[in-house]
Design a protein around this motif. Structure first.
Motif, PDB file in Angstrom:
ATOM      1  N   HIS A  38       0.820  -1.205   0.000  1.00 46.79           N
ATOM      2  CA  HIS A  38       0.000   0.000   0.000  1.00 46.79           C
ATOM      3  C   HIS A  38       0.860   1.264   0.000  1.00 46.79           C
ATOM      4  O   HIS A  38       0.568   2.226  -0.733  1.00 46.79           O
ATOM      5  CB  HIS A  38      -0.926  -0.001   1.224  1.00 46.79           C
ATOM      6  CG  HIS A  38      -1.734   1.254   1.370  1.00 46.79           C
ATOM      7  ND1 HIS A  38      -2.791   1.567   0.536  1.00 46.79           N
ATOM      8  CD2 HIS A  38      -1.628   2.291   2.251  1.00 46.79           C
ATOM      9  CE1 HIS A  38      -3.307   2.741   0.893  1.00 46.79           C
ATOM     10  NE2 HIS A  38      -2.610   3.193   1.933  1.00 46.79           N
ATOM     11  N   LYS A  39       1.927   1.279   0.806  1.00 48.94           N
ATOM     12  CA  LYS A  39       2.775   2.464   0.875  1.00 48.94           C
ATOM     13  C   LYS A  39       3.451   2.730  -0.468  1.00 48.94           C
ATOM     14  O   LYS A  39       3.555   3.874  -0.923  1.00 48.94           O
ATOM     15  CB  LYS A  39       3.828   2.298   1.969  1.00 48.94           C
ATOM     16  CG  LYS A  39       3.268   2.299   3.375  1.00 48.94           C
ATOM     17  CD  LYS A  39       4.368   2.095   4.400  1.00 48.94           C
ATOM     18  CE  LYS A  39       3.802   2.060   5.813  1.00 48.94           C
ATOM     19  NZ  LYS A  39       4.865   1.814   6.823  1.00 48.94           N
ATOM     20  N   GLU A  40       3.912   1.653  -1.127  1.00 51.60           N
ATOM     21  CA  GLU A  40       4.552   1.815  -2.419  1.00 51.60           C
ATOM     22  C   GLU A  40       3.553   2.273  -3.469  1.00 51.60           C
ATOM     23  O   GLU A  40       3.868   3.099  -4.329  1.00 51.60           O
ATOM     24  CB  GLU A  40       5.205   0.496  -2.847  1.00 51.60           C
ATOM     25  CG  GLU A  40       6.352   0.057  -1.965  1.00 51.60           C
ATOM     26  CD  GLU A  40       7.510   1.041  -2.027  1.00 51.60           C
ATOM     27  OE1 GLU A  40       7.849   1.494  -3.126  1.00 51.60           O
ATOM     28  OE2 GLU A  40       8.044   1.383  -0.964  1.00 51.60           O
ATOM     29  N   ARG A  43       2.962   5.933  -2.954  1.00 52.34           N
ATOM     30  CA  ARG A  43       4.105   6.714  -3.431  1.00 52.34           C
ATOM     31  C   ARG A  43       4.080   6.834  -4.950  1.00 52.34           C
ATOM     32  O   ARG A  43       4.364   7.896  -5.513  1.00 52.34           O
ATOM     33  CB  ARG A  43       5.412   6.051  -2.967  1.00 52.34           C
ATOM     34  CG  ARG A  43       6.658   6.771  -3.430  1.00 52.34           C
ATOM     35  CD  ARG A  43       7.878   6.218  -2.712  1.00 52.34           C
ATOM     36  NE  ARG A  43       8.104   4.825  -3.030  1.00 52.34           N
ATOM     37  CZ  ARG A  43       8.829   4.426  -4.074  1.00 52.34           C
ATOM     38  NH1 ARG A  43       9.361   5.310  -4.875  1.00 52.34           N
ATOM     39  NH2 ARG A  43       9.026   3.145  -4.296  1.00 52.34           N
ATOM     40  N   ILE A 390       8.819   5.227   9.137  1.00 54.16           N
ATOM     41  CA  ILE A 390       8.697   4.532   7.857  1.00 54.16           C
ATOM     42  C   ILE A 390      10.030   3.893   7.477  1.00 54.16           C
ATOM     43  O   ILE A 390      10.096   2.733   7.054  1.00 54.16           O
ATOM     44  CB  ILE A 390       8.224   5.500   6.762  1.00 54.16           C
ATOM     45  CG1 ILE A 390       6.794   5.971   7.058  1.00 54.16           C
ATOM     46  CG2 ILE A 390       8.271   4.834   5.386  1.00 54.16           C
ATOM     47  CD1 ILE A 390       6.300   7.037   6.114  1.00 54.16           C
ATOM     48  N   THR A 394      10.417  -0.171   7.217  1.00 57.43           N
ATOM     49  CA  THR A 394      10.538  -0.696   5.854  1.00 57.43           C
ATOM     50  C   THR A 394      11.986  -0.935   5.437  1.00 57.43           C
ATOM     51  O   THR A 394      12.230  -1.605   4.432  1.00 57.43           O
ATOM     52  CB  THR A 394       9.905   0.266   4.838  1.00 57.43           C
ATOM     53  OG1 THR A 394      10.611   1.520   4.861  1.00 57.43           O
ATOM     54  CG2 THR A 394       8.443   0.515   5.160  1.00 57.43           C
ATOM     55  N   ALA A 399      11.044   4.389   0.429  1.00 57.65           N
ATOM     56  CA  ALA A 399       9.714   4.417   1.027  1.00 57.65           C
ATOM     57  C   ALA A 399       9.529   5.631   1.931  1.00 57.65           C
ATOM     58  O   ALA A 399       8.435   6.197   2.026  1.00 57.65           O
ATOM     59  CB  ALA A 399       9.471   3.136   1.824  1.00 57.65           C
TER      60      ALA A 399
END
Length: 470
Positions: A38-40, A43, A390, A394, A399
């Motif tokens: 989700h974070k990627e 981004r 973060i 990660t 990230a």
């Protein structure tokens, strides 16, 4: 209309604000559906939105563009296509303020952070692509810890076997497989270092691109990293107390340093890669990089070859890194069956303890720097907390990069031009703790295996650590 398959997504949008927002949502949702974290995905949504806005401001482009998402071999490929005039959206307009250098430098540094975007102009169409690895069900740290735990369990059972059986298992299976793993890692490291050096110099080796601020930052970063390296070397010598080659006269020390410097120049091009001589490989990369800068206009095709070769090597290295849990399993299992795990673990604990202590020293120095600048360390920690969290969870600078940019711009009030240049530049070039690790590991190994060190080898270790950290 969009087309959707199990591993392929495609849709067409326009350059209206609503169309760009819809396209960015399509990218984020599509990447998540194809397995990206989700974070990627978020981004990438922000990056795509910025790129499309750059295209929107460029005259001569078609009114519509196509977004494609494909999953192949566990990787998600994002492709943007737009017809019309040639326009690279990854290169912003070069600022008139020469202090900050060129916009292309910023993009090159972002590529080093892992935010790699490739633009090409083919048959009247702009093609922008980016490939990223889909998310795993478990992080690599979890896999490594699980592999180590399984090795401990398997090794405990293996210790119940007769000594002859254990030796046969080591000689016939574990040692050959372990050596194969080592060879696999080693064969890719040399080309990777060479290509990374060449491409890095081609991108930031021209001091005109760095600008006034860039040159000052580079000098300061290298100075601080060198001082950290010297301090770490002194601490590591006191901590590990490796065998030294006795007291040397100043003339002998000078002679050994001169021999070390001259040894950087290889006898031929092939030998450094066969012997794994790090400094000679970096020297060759530096020479080729400088030549490519001098002959930049005449070697554009070669530049593309180097860039693409670097991408291939990085992809192979990423694929090999997936084998790290298996390598850890074999390493721990071998140590247990050989009966040397306790001794190795004790030495490793000392290395980790020194690394933690040096990290604490770095934090203290950074706190003092904030206090000297009139900034409250507590307030700075609160504002920088999300980006630190973060990065910690990660283990990825890429990230954490968007959160760092947002913090610098909106929370710390740093000038946007300085943020856009100095943040990616510092994230790539300034890694003082990496210097410490490149010193701690060799001295730990020397102390463990009883290798005698000389003054020249210690100096070489510091220089090598500073170069590798950049």
């Amino acid at each position: 209309m969009g087309r959707k398959h199990r591993s392929f997504l495609k849709n067409t949008f326009d350059f209206s604000p609503e169309g760009i927002d819809t396209a960015a949502d399509f990218v984020a949702e599509g990447m998540e559906s194809l397995g990206l974290a989700h974070k990627e995905a978020l981004r990438n949504r922000l990056s795509v939105e910025e790129l499309l806005l750059n295209w929107r401001q460029t005259p001569g482009l078609d009114g519509q563009y196509t977004v494609e998402l494909t999953r192949r071999l566990g990787r998600v490929l994002l492709t943007l296509r737009c017809g019309g005039a040639a326009a690279d959206p990854t290169v912003p307009a070069i600022t008139e303020d020469e202090a900050y250098g060129s916009g292309r430098l910023n993009q090159s540094l972002l590529e080093t952070l892992g935010l790699s975007l490739s633009w090409q102009y083919r048959d009247g169409c702009n093609v922008l692509s980016c490939t990223q690895k889909a998310g795993r069900r478990h992080s690599q740290l979890t896999q490594v810890l699980f592999a180590a735990a399984m090795a401990l369990v398997t090794g405990s059972l293996g210790l119940l076997l007769p000594l002859g059986w254990r030796n046969t298992l080591l000689d016939s299976l574990l040692n050959p497989v372990f050596n194969t793993f080592l060879g696999l890692f080693s064969c890719i490291v040399g080309p990777m270092m060479f290509l990374s050096m060449v491409w890095g110099i081609v991108n930031i080796g021209d001091t005109r691109q760095l600008g006034v601020i860039g040159r000052k930052l580079l000098g300061r970063f290298l100075l601080i990293s060198s001082l950290f390296g010297v301090f770490c070397m002194g601490a590591a010598l006191l901590w590990f107390r490796p065998a030294l080659g006795g007291t040397q006269s100043s003339q002998t020390v000078f002679q050994s340093v001169v021999e070390m410097v001259l040894d950087i120049v290889p006898q031929n091009i092939v030998e450094p890669f066969l012997s794994g001589n790090t400094l000679q490989i970096l020297f060759l990369g530096a020479v080729v990089g400088v030549v490519m800068i001098v002959l930049r206009d005449r070697l554009q095709a070669l530049g593309q070859v180097v860039e693409q070769s670097n991408a291939v090597v990085q992809f192979i290295l990423s694929a090999i890194s997936a084998l790290v849990p298996g390598f850890i399993f074999l390493s721990v299992l071998r140590l247990m069956l050989q009966g040397t795990l306790a001794q190795s673990a004790a030495g490793l604990f000392r290395a980790v303890a020194l690394s933690v202590a040096l990290s604490a020293v770095e934090i203290v120095l950074e706190t003092l720097s904030l206090a000297k600048a009139g900034v409250s360390p507590i307030q700075a920690a609160r504002k920088l907390g999300p980006s630190f969290l973060i990065a910690l969870t990660t283990a990825s600078s890429a990230a954490a990069f968007p959160a760092m940019v947002d913090c610098c711009r909106n929370k710390l009030g740093i000038d946007e031009k300085l943020t856009n240049f100095a943040l990616p530049f510092g994230s790539v070039v300034f890694m003082p703790h990496a210097v410490n690790l490149f010193i701690i590991v060799p001295l730990f190994a020397a102390q463990t295996y009883g290798v005698e060190l000389t003054t020249g080898s210690l100096v070489l270790c510091v220089i090598n650590a500073v170069i590798l950290s950049v």
